[in-house]
Design a protein around this motif. Structure first.
Motif, short mmCIF file in Angstrom:
data_model
loop_
_atom_site.label_atom_id
_atom_site.label_comp_id
_atom_site.label_asym_id
_atom_site.label_seq_id
_atom_site.Cartn_x
_atom_site.Cartn_y
_atom_site.Cartn_z
N MET A 64 4.48 3.06 -8.79
CA MET A 64 4.33 2.21 -10.33
C MET A 64 4.52 3.35 -11.43
SD MET A 64 3.74 -0.63 -11.52
CE MET A 64 3.02 -1.75 -13.01
N VAL A 65 3.86 4.35 -11.16
CA VAL A 65 4.09 5.55 -12.35
C VAL A 65 5.31 6.14 -12.44
CG1 VAL A 65 2.91 7.79 -13.08
CG2 VAL A 65 1.47 6.00 -12.16
N THR A 66 5.78 6.34 -11.20
CA THR A 66 7.07 7.13 -10.99
C THR A 66 8.31 6.40 -11.72
OG1 THR A 66 6.54 8.13 -8.88
CG2 THR A 66 8.69 8.08 -9.44
N LEU A 67 8.25 5.19 -11.24
CA LEU A 67 9.23 4.19 -11.86
C LEU A 67 9.19 3.95 -13.49
CD1 LEU A 67 9.74 1.34 -9.26
CD2 LEU A 67 11.46 3.17 -9.77
N ALA A 68 7.94 3.91 -13.96
CA ALA A 68 7.67 3.79 -15.35
C ALA A 68 8.14 5.26 -16.19
CB ALA A 68 6.18 3.74 -15.68
N LEU A 69 8.10 6.50 -15.37
CA LEU A 69 8.41 7.62 -15.83
C LEU A 69 9.90 7.89 -15.88
CD1 LEU A 69 5.98 10.09 -14.51
CD2 LEU A 69 5.92 9.50 -16.77
N VAL A 70 10.34 7.36 -14.85
CA VAL A 70 12.19 7.24 -14.47
C VAL A 70 12.63 6.41 -15.66
CG1 VAL A 70 13.97 6.62 -13.47
CG2 VAL A 70 11.99 8.11 -12.57
N GLN A 71 12.17 5.25 -15.88
CA GLN A 71 12.63 4.39 -16.84
C GLN A 71 12.41 4.90 -18.35
OE1 GLN A 71 13.59 0.75 -16.33
NE2 GLN A 71 14.73 1.65 -18.26
N ILE B 68 0.73 -1.06 0.10
CA ILE B 68 -0.11 0.00 0.03
C ILE B 68 0.95 1.03 -0.08
CG2 ILE B 68 -1.72 1.45 1.48
CD1 ILE B 68 -2.99 -1.46 2.35
N GLY B 69 2.02 1.30 0.61
CA GLY B 69 2.95 2.22 0.65
C GLY B 69 3.56 2.62 -0.83
N HIS B 70 3.69 1.40 -1.41
CA HIS B 70 4.15 1.71 -3.23
C HIS B 70 2.91 2.43 -3.68
CE1 HIS B 70 7.69 -0.21 -3.24
NE2 HIS B 70 7.62 -1.39 -2.72
N VAL B 71 1.85 1.98 -3.34
CA VAL B 71 0.60 2.53 -4.12
C VAL B 71 0.45 3.91 -3.68
CG1 VAL B 71 -1.85 2.51 -4.38
CG2 VAL B 71 -0.59 0.20 -4.35
N ALA B 72 0.61 4.41 -2.59
CA ALA B 72 0.49 5.73 -1.97
C ALA B 72 1.54 6.67 -2.35
CB ALA B 72 0.21 5.75 -0.46
N ASN B 73 2.70 6.01 -2.80
CA ASN B 73 3.71 6.80 -3.05
C ASN B 73 3.83 7.09 -4.51
OD1 ASN B 73 4.78 7.22 -0.28
ND2 ASN B 73 5.98 5.52 -0.59
#
Length: 540
Positions: free
Chosen positions: A40-47, A32-37
């Motif tokens: 998923m989107v952040t790592l996809a954008l960084v990649q 849930i911490g991953h979701v709240a932070n």
């Protein structure tokens, strides 16, 4: 999912079967911490950004090689394509290292979220369980074991491409949060209150000047809800104080690291930097296991020399979040674990003064720890049943009443299948030794010698029967050299073994404590009534 309202957390059957309920909550809280932070989107954008730079710079390198080095002036030659492909491969590795570094940072944030939602103890316990499960087949694709991908300890270049930090480092990071099992050394001057236990009625007056100034609570009555957010305040560098750790307060009752928490024990670390560093090392040490000769039930009223030794021992130990104990007075045919959430105090004896029967030890049980114990035993091939009706016998409450007289630490008792001998208790102790890493104090409660028929009830502590002393000294020598074969065969090898122990049950908890702990040391030695050994041993 691509947003917080479109997220899915999948839970495997293996997770539900192998992890305790609190550990499952911690895993879910982590995710849930991953979701709240928005990881998923952040790592996809960084990649995506990193890949764009890889393609851009690879083509620049390809053009440079083609035009400058090979002097090609007619379009793009073969050198451009070879150099571009090579550059994409090299830069791709560098880009992966950057993305994985970012991913590891996000894992620490998710761990922190899990600790805040489910409790630091539960989060650490989940990671430790995951560590112990390494090498055990997981009943789901490796790509979906998101909670522990690359959880092993890797170094060098391999470590640069780990999406998750090593489990050891994640556990250590949680411990450094300063809110898990810290034994602080400077007591805040507060009035007694059950912080977390009686949140509406309980309160505390913070009076100490420098500390109260930092907390902004000088002379102010603060209730438990007011105190709870303060537990994670970082006081490093605060005016007038040399602080390197954090304030420690309780979590919600039943979900935190301490459960009910007496404000008399609410402490904060204050001191010089070298003193702080020494404490930081001490506070994170693993709890030992103990063997306690609990003597007569009258020890609760007449502590003699053993009582102060037990009190001093508990004062020197980090405060445990729970206790797991094997007593000589719960003999069963098969292994059982006490799952009673509120065991009664059982006066399982007769012929003693009425004052002894009035003694109560109202410590609670901890059903989630009971489940953890049963799971660890099962993992070691030992089947155990849960007993939800078992009270505390005097082998439990007599020594604990001297060590932790407030009865504010949960206690879970494991039974003693006495007829199965020392080898079984060694296996039980080995199965439960990892509990010490989870701030659980493991105790074996029995007696180093135990022949009630040959006791002299009027003998003083200086009067010791030679046959009892010879047996005790033999046991100490074998424990010091860790001669397990001789210890297991004590009835044949030890002097006067049958005379000191007509039956095994009071010595068997020693084997449990030895197997659950570390190096052997003596905390206290003595005899009472001529032949009843009152030794206390520490393992670790």
């Amino acid at each position: 999912g691509w947003n917080k309202n479109d997220a899915l957390v999948a839970v495997s059957q293996g997770l539900l079967e192998r992890f305790s309920p609190d550990e499952v909550k911690a895993v879910l809280a982590h995710e849930i911490g991953h979701v709240a932070n928005g990881d998923m989107v952040t790592l996809a954008l960084v990649q995506g950004v990193v890949n764009t730079f890889v393609m851009f710079f690879a083509r620049i390198i390809g053009n440079f090689v083609d035009k400058v080095i090979f002097k090609n002036e007619e379009g793009r030659g073969i050198a451009f394509y070879i150099a571009t492909i090579f550059a994409e491969i090299v830069l791709g590795f560098l880009a992966s290292a950057i993305v994985m570094w970012f991913s590891r940072k996000r894992e620490y944030r998710a761990d922190d979220a899990g600790a805040r939602l489910a409790g630091t103890g539960a989060m650490i316990s989940a990671l430790q369980r995951l560590r112990s499960e390494q090498g055990v087949p997981v009943q789901m694709p490796e790509s979906m074991t998101a909670f522990g991908i690359n959880g092993g300890l890797k170094h060098g270049l391999a470590g640069l491409f780990m999406s998750h930090p090593p489990l050891e480092e994640r556990i250590e990071a949680l411990r450094r949060r300063g809110v898990f099992g810290q034994q602080m050394i400077e007591l805040l001057d507060v009035t007694p209150a059950q912080i977390g236990g009686q949140r509406d009625q309980g309160g505390a007056i913070v009076k100490r000047g420098a500390v109260a100034d930092v907390l902004g609570t000088e002379g102010k009555e603060v209730s438990a809800p007011d105190l709870k957010p303060l537990r994670a305040i970082d006081l490093e560098g605060a005016p007038g104080l040399n602080l390197r750790l954090q304030a420690v307060f309780t979590e919600e009752p039943g979900h935190g690291d301490f459960g009910q928490f007496d404000a008399d024990h609410m402490k904060i670390l204050v001191g010089q930097p070298d003193h702080v560093d020494a404490f930081a090392t001490q506070s994170l040490q693993m709890l030992p296991s103990l063997f306690i000769s609990h003597g007569s039930p009258m020890l609760a009223l007449e502590p003699g020399e053993s009582g102060p030794a037990l009190a001093q021992l508990s004062a020197n130990l980090p405060r445990p979040r729970a206790i797991v104990i094997v007593s000589a007075h719960w003999e069963t045919a098969e292994l059982r674990v006490n799952g009673n959430p509120q065991p009664e105090t059982w006066h399982d004896f007769g012929g003693f003064p009425p004052e002894l029967f009035a003694v109560q030890y109202p410590a609670c049980g901890l059903p989630e720890l009971t489940q953890r114990v049963v799971g660890l035993l099962a993992h070691a091939g030992l089947e155990a049943r849960i007993d939800t009706q078992r009270p505390f016998d005097h082998g439990v409450w007599v020594p604990l009443s001297l060590m932790y007289p407030h009865a504010d630490i949960p206690v879970v008792q494991v039974s003693l299948p006495a007829r199965q001998g020392p080898a079984l208790q060694t296996r039980v102790g080995q199965a439960l030794k990892h509990l010490r890493e989870e701030d659980v104090l493991v105790i074996g409660s029995g007696s180093i010698t135990h022949n009630l028929r040959e006791l002299d009830w009027h003998a003083g502590p200086e009067s010791i029967e030679p046959w009892a002393l010879a047996f005790r000294d033999w046991m100490v020598q074998k424990l010091a050299t860790d001669d397990l074969d001789a210890l297991h065969d004590y009835r044949s090898q030890a002097p006067h073994a049958a005379r000191n122990h007509p039956t095994d049950e009071h010595l068997l908890p020693l084997y449990f404590a030895r197997a659950a702990g570390g190096p052997f040391s003596i905390e206290h030695q003595g005899f009472t009534m001529g032949a009843l050994g009152m030794d206390i041993y520490r393992f670790g």
